[in-house]
Every structure is written in structure tokens, then in C-alpha cells.
Scaffold this motif. Structure first.
Motif, PDB file in Angstrom:
ATOM      1  N   VAL A  31       0.802  -1.228   0.000  1.00  0.00           N
ATOM      2  CA  VAL A  31       0.000   0.000   0.000  1.00  0.00           C
ATOM      3  C   VAL A  31       0.835   1.279   0.000  1.00  0.00           C
ATOM      4  CG1 VAL A  31      -2.001  -1.076   1.109  1.00  0.00           C
ATOM      5  CG2 VAL A  31      -0.255   0.014   2.536  1.00  0.00           C
ATOM      6  N   ALA A  32       2.155   1.197   0.309  1.00  0.00           N
ATOM      7  CA  ALA A  32       2.926   2.440   0.379  1.00  0.00           C
ATOM      8  C   ALA A  32       4.411   2.183   0.128  1.00  0.00           C
ATOM      9  CB  ALA A  32       2.744   3.085   1.763  1.00  0.00           C
ATOM     10  N   PHE A  33       5.073   3.204  -0.389  1.00  0.00           N
ATOM     11  CA  PHE A  33       6.508   3.157  -0.681  1.00  0.00           C
ATOM     12  C   PHE A  33       7.164   4.352   0.001  1.00  0.00           C
ATOM     13  CE2 PHE A  33       4.495   0.800  -3.994  1.00  0.00           C
ATOM     14  CZ  PHE A  33       5.406  -0.155  -4.420  1.00  0.00           C
ATOM     15  N   ALA A  34       8.364   4.155   0.543  1.00  0.00           N
ATOM     16  CA  ALA A  34       9.044   5.290   1.188  1.00  0.00           C
ATOM     17  C   ALA A  34      10.491   5.375   0.729  1.00  0.00           C
ATOM     18  CB  ALA A  34       8.999   5.145   2.708  1.00  0.00           C
ATOM     19  N   SER A  35      10.930   6.622   0.598  1.00  0.00           N
ATOM     20  CA  SER A  35      12.289   6.899   0.168  1.00  0.00           C
ATOM     21  C   SER A  35      12.796   8.112   0.925  1.00  0.00           C
ATOM     22  CB  SER A  35      12.276   7.189  -1.336  1.00  0.00           C
ATOM     23  OG  SER A  35      13.519   7.674  -1.768  1.00  0.00           O
ATOM     24  N   ARG A  36      14.143   8.294   0.920  1.00  0.00           N
ATOM     25  CA  ARG A  36      14.683   9.556   1.424  1.00  0.00           C
ATOM     26  C   ARG A  36      14.133  10.693   0.566  1.00  0.00           C
ATOM     27  NH1 ARG A  36      20.761   8.173   0.506  1.00  0.00           N
ATOM     28  NH2 ARG A  36      19.721   7.070  -1.180  1.00  0.00           N
ATOM     29  N   ASP A  37      13.815  10.387  -0.689  1.00  0.00           N
ATOM     30  CA  ASP A  37      13.296  11.383  -1.623  1.00  0.00           C
ATOM     31  C   ASP A  37      11.897  10.936  -2.065  1.00  0.00           C
ATOM     32  OD1 ASP A  37      12.608  12.897  -3.761  1.00  0.00           O
ATOM     33  OD2 ASP A  37      14.416  12.479  -4.933  1.00  0.00           O
ATOM     34  N   ARG A  40      11.227   9.821  -5.554  1.00  0.00           N
ATOM     35  CA  ARG A  40      11.673   8.463  -5.927  1.00  0.00           C
ATOM     36  C   ARG A  40      10.662   7.423  -5.434  1.00  0.00           C
ATOM     37  NH1 ARG A  40      16.745   9.388  -5.052  1.00  0.00           N
ATOM     38  NH2 ARG A  40      16.877   8.616  -2.922  1.00  0.00           N
ATOM     39  N   ALA A  41      10.069   7.682  -4.275  1.00  0.00           N
ATOM     40  CA  ALA A  41       9.031   6.759  -3.773  1.00  0.00           C
ATOM     41  C   ALA A  41       7.832   6.762  -4.725  1.00  0.00           C
ATOM     42  CB  ALA A  41       8.608   7.169  -2.366  1.00  0.00           C
ATOM     43  N   ALA A  42       7.482   7.956  -5.230  1.00  0.00           N
ATOM     44  CA  ALA A  42       6.336   8.047  -6.159  1.00  0.00           C
ATOM     45  C   ALA A  42       6.646   7.309  -7.457  1.00  0.00           C
ATOM     46  CB  ALA A  42       6.013   9.513  -6.435  1.00  0.00           C
ATOM     47  N   GLU A  43       7.894   7.421  -7.899  1.00  0.00           N
ATOM     48  CA  GLU A  43       8.295   6.730  -9.139  1.00  0.00           C
ATOM     49  C   GLU A  43       8.214   5.205  -8.922  1.00  0.00           C
ATOM     50  OE1 GLU A  43      12.450   7.565 -10.462  1.00  0.00           O
ATOM     51  OE2 GLU A  43      12.406   5.365 -10.565  1.00  0.00           O
ATOM     52  N   ASP A  55       1.120   9.085  -5.901  1.00  0.00           N
ATOM     53  CA  ASP A  55       1.613  10.212  -5.106  1.00  0.00           C
ATOM     54  C   ASP A  55       1.168  10.090  -3.649  1.00  0.00           C
ATOM     55  OD1 ASP A  55       3.105  11.527  -7.082  1.00  0.00           O
ATOM     56  OD2 ASP A  55       1.230  12.138  -8.034  1.00  0.00           O
ATOM     57  N   ALA A  56      -0.081   9.656  -3.445  1.00  0.00           N
ATOM     58  CA  ALA A  56      -0.585   9.535  -2.071  1.00  0.00           C
ATOM     59  C   ALA A  56       0.068   8.369  -1.336  1.00  0.00           C
ATOM     60  CB  ALA A  56      -2.102   9.354  -2.102  1.00  0.00           C
ATOM     61  N   SER A  57       0.630   7.414  -2.086  1.00  0.00           N
ATOM     62  CA  SER A  57       1.235   6.225  -1.468  1.00  0.00           C
ATOM     63  C   SER A  57       2.733   6.373  -1.306  1.00  0.00           C
ATOM     64  CB  SER A  57       0.976   4.994  -2.334  1.00  0.00           C
ATOM     65  OG  SER A  57      -0.385   4.885  -2.610  1.00  0.00           O
ATOM     66  N   ALA A  58       3.286   7.554  -1.627  1.00  0.00           N
ATOM     67  CA  ALA A  58       4.733   7.756  -1.617  1.00  0.00           C
ATOM     68  C   ALA A  58       5.112   8.709  -0.499  1.00  0.00           C
ATOM     69  CB  ALA A  58       5.169   8.328  -2.961  1.00  0.00           C
ATOM     70  N   LEU A  59       6.043   8.269   0.347  1.00  0.00           N
ATOM     71  CA  LEU A  59       6.312   8.991   1.585  1.00  0.00           C
ATOM     72  C   LEU A  59       7.791   8.980   1.916  1.00  0.00           C
ATOM     73  CD1 LEU A  59       3.612   6.832   3.219  1.00  0.00           C
ATOM     74  CD2 LEU A  59       3.324   9.297   3.038  1.00  0.00           C
TER      75      LEU A  59
END
Ligand SMILES: NC(=O)c1ccc[n+]([C@@H]2O[C@H](COP(=O)([O-])OP(=O)(O)OC[C@H]3O[C@@H](n4cnc5c(N)ncnc54)[C@H](OP(=O)(O)O)[C@@H]3O)[C@@H](O)[C@H]2O)c1
Length: 339
Positions: A31-37, A40-43, A55-59
Motif C-alpha cells: 500500500v505504500a513506498f518510502a524513500s529519502r526522496d 523516488r518513492a512516487a516513481e 503520489d498519495a502512497s509515496a512517503l
């Protein structure tokens, strides 16, 4: 029953490769991806095709841990960040699968599982190959009882690769990121030997290594090739090793009193090959070669629901960290804030 909802910390190769395998696991969804950036999580989220609103799942990492719609976290960061982010995820009330190796030291492993106990959450080290039925079969073959190779006498297991990929080496040969051959690939032979015997290395553990030059901007060096050996309390001997700089040799041999098991695919049991295991020279044929990562996440989801035990217990992973620390100590390598 509601799926276990996974958030992924990190957007590197393993994160992107494994996301669809989590989604394929029964009882799991990403359900979600996380990155320092966050870009990059959205990508990574978009590339995965697994979430409706990328975009809502990228954090960022912290923000992912605050999300109520995330039940469990898959930690895929560089090794030096594993302990910190496992503990933060557990303290935030999330279940955790952490990529191998969980950590470099016994103290960190204990701290991680203390956090798991206090939060009442499941935390599992991501040795995906051990979650595949082939590893269960190896354990049966090693058990002596009714095994076609008789009582186990010796294990030999190596993972040597010739690695020239600068992207990989930039983290794997970094001391600051807690790389090195043992951390990256030596942990696999160690895991197999400890898993099939269910024992811990004896006092005669020995290791020797050759080191790579420091990475640019660093002074610390890590092992490029390492050889290690010990005797288990049962008397079974183990010889193992790993290298980033030797010709390809991936091999497992179980030597029993009456025969041998040989595998060139001990860490890739889900590859569709004709001879995954040779038992006394004869290939064992497998009908179910299901994905090793999917097996792992399905087992963790069952454990979270209380329908199964975790395959790799806290004690097992603490023993793995202790073994790595003992090998590092023999070759003069210190990590994880060790003096
Ligand atoms: N089980 C397996 O088969 C398998 C295979 C390969 C790797 N692994 C394990 O998975 C972990 C990650 O490996 P990987 O191959 O995915 O590595 P990777 O492509 O380099 O990804 C590591 C991620 O860590 C995050 N990171 C945080 N701080 C960083 C820093 N200072 N420098 C670089 N990256 C940083 C980055 O995510 P963001 O930039 O998005 O924050 C990066 O994408 C390692 O522990 C490795 O041992 C397991």
C-alpha cells in the motif's frame, strides 16, 4: 479477513523487485513506498502498478511509519540502517520483515527483538530461500532420521561471485554502510548451515579474509573474500565462504555417512532447473517451485494472524548475528558502533 498491508522502506533493486511478490502472497498487499526522496518513492509506486494513487502512497521513511493504513514494513535499506529502522517500525506498532542480514552485531539483534517483544509485533529476517520448501527438504535430508545419506557428517557451502557492477559495489564494499562479503553473501552459507542443523557454531570457529581498498571518502575497509569454518556441537563440520572477486561458485554439499546431497542452487530454490538437488547423484524433481519471496511473506502473514509460528525465530536471528560478529571479530572488522 483483511490483507496485511505492507509499506516498503527504500526504493532500491530489492524493493522494486520484491514488491510484486509481496502482492502475489496470500493475505498480503502493498500500500505504500518510502524513500529519502518522496519523488523516488512516487516513481517506485507508479512503476509497481500496485497502488491506485502513486503520489498519495509515496512517503518519507518517518511518514510511512505514521500511516494507519500500513500494518507491516519491509525494510530494504542499506545494511547500516537496518537496526535503526526495524526498531523504529516496531516501536510504531508495525510488523517487520527486514532484508538480510538483519544486522552486524549481537547487541543490535537483541535490541531489535527486545523492541519486537515490547510492541508485541512480529519481526522476521528476510532469508527468503529458507522459506522455500527446498530448504525444508534440506533440513530433512540433514536430519539423519531415515535420510538416504545417513547421519550428517559435513557441510560445505560457498557463494563466490565475480562482481564488477559499480552500483552494487558502491554499497557492498562500503564500510560506512556495513558492507563486505560476509554481510552481503556470506550470510547465506551461514544461514543454510545453521538452519539445516538447528545448531550454533562451536568454539573452534575460524575465519580469514582478504580486504578491498577503502571506498572513495572512507577509511574503513571490508572483506572482499572470506573463508570460515567450525564444528557444530553434534560433531558436524562446516566449511564455507563468500567472495565478490572469485570465479562463480555457488555450491552446497551435505556429506552423510552413506551419501551426499549436492545443490548448485541452494539460494535460488525457485529457479526452474532440471537438477535443483542431487541426492546420491540422482536429481530430485520438484512440482512446486513457487517464488521464495512469496513463500516468505505468506508465512509472515500467517504468523501475524496467529495461524503459524514464524519460520525464523528471534533466537535464530540472534544466533545468526552472533555468528557474523564472531567471524568479523576473527578478521578484525568492526561495525554497529563496536569499539
Ligand atoms: N534477499 C535478497 O535476495 C537480496 C538481494 C539483494 C539485496 N538484498 C538486501 O537488501 C538490502 C538492499 O539491497 P539493494 O540491492 O536493494 O540495494 P540498493 O539498490 O542500493 O538499495 C538500498 C536502498 O537503501 C536506501 N538508502 C538509504 N540511505 C542510503 C545511502 N546512504 N546510500 C544508498 N542507499 C541508501 C535507498 O533508498 P531511498 O534512496 O529510496 O531512500 C536505496 O535505494 C541490503 O540489505 C541487501 O543485503 C537482499
Amino acid at each position: 479477513m483483511q490483507n496485511l498491508r505492507w509499506g516498503i522502506l527504500g526504493t532500491g533493486r530489492i524493493a522494486r523487485g520484491v514488491a510484486p511478490k509481496i502482492q502475489a502472497a496470500k493475505g498480503c498487499e502493498v500500500v505504500a513506498f518510502a524513500s529519502r526522496d518522496p519523488a523516488r518513492a512516487a516513481e517506485a509506486a507508479r512503476e509497481s502498478g500496485l497502488v491506485e494513487d502513486a503520489d498519495a502512497s509515496a512517503l518519507e521513511y518517518d511518514a510511512l511509519l505514521e500511516r494507519d493504513d500500513v500494518d507491516a514494513v519491509y525494510v530494504t535499506l542499506i545494511n547500516s540502517l537496518h537496526a535503526e529502522w526495524c526498531i523504529r517500525a516496531l516501536e510504531a506498532g508495525k510488523h517487520v520483515v527486514c532484508e538480510k542480514p538483519l544486522c552486524a552485531t549481537l547487541a543490535e539483534a537483541r535490541a531489535i527483538f527486545d523492541a519486537a517483544r515490547e510492541s508485541g509485533r512480529v519481526c522476521v529476517e528476510g532469508f527468503m530461500h529458507l522459506h522455500h520448501p527446498q530448504s525444508q527438504r534440506l533440513r530433512e535430508l540433514a536430519s539423519g532420521a531415515g535420510s538416504p545419506i545417513g547421519r550428517l557428517r559435513a557441510i560445505r557451502c560457498f557463494r563466490d561471485v565475480m562482481n564488477t557492477d559499480e552500483y552494487i559495489l558502491s554499497t557492498r564494499l562500503s564500510h560506512a554502510m556495513e558492507g563486505g562479503a560476509v554481510m552481503d553473501i556470506g550470510c547465506y552459507p551461514i544461514s543454510i548451515a545453521r538452519f539445516v542443523t538447528g545448531e550454533e557454531p562451536g568454539d573452534d570457529l575460524r575465519a580469514e579474509a582478504s580486504f578491498s581498498p577503502p571506498r572513495p571518502g572512507e577509511t574503513g575497509r571490508v572483506d572482499e573474500t572470506c573463508r570460515f569454518s567450525w564444528t557444530f556441537p553434534s560433531g558436524v563440520t562446516f566449511e564455507g565462504g563468500c567472495s565478490f572477486a572469485r570465479e562463480h561458485r555457488v555450491l552446497l554439499e551435505l556429506e552423510g555417512e552413506r551419501g551426499t546431497v549436492v545443490s548448485a542452487f541452494p539460494f535460488s530454490p525457485d529457479l526452474d532447473v532440471a537438477e535443483p538437488l542431487l541426492v546420491n547423484g540422482a536429481p530430485e524433481v520438484w512440482n512446486d517451485r513457487g517464488d521464495k519471496f512469496t513463500h516468505q511473506f505468506e508465512r509472515v502473514a500467517l504468523a501475524v494472524r496467529g495461524e503459524a509460528e514464524v519460520l525464523l525465530s528471534p533466537e535464530w536471528s540472534i544466533g545468526q548475528a552472533r555468528t557474523i560478529e564472531r567471524i568479523h571479530s576473527q578478521i578484525g572488522l568492526r561495525f554497529g558502533g563496536q569499539p
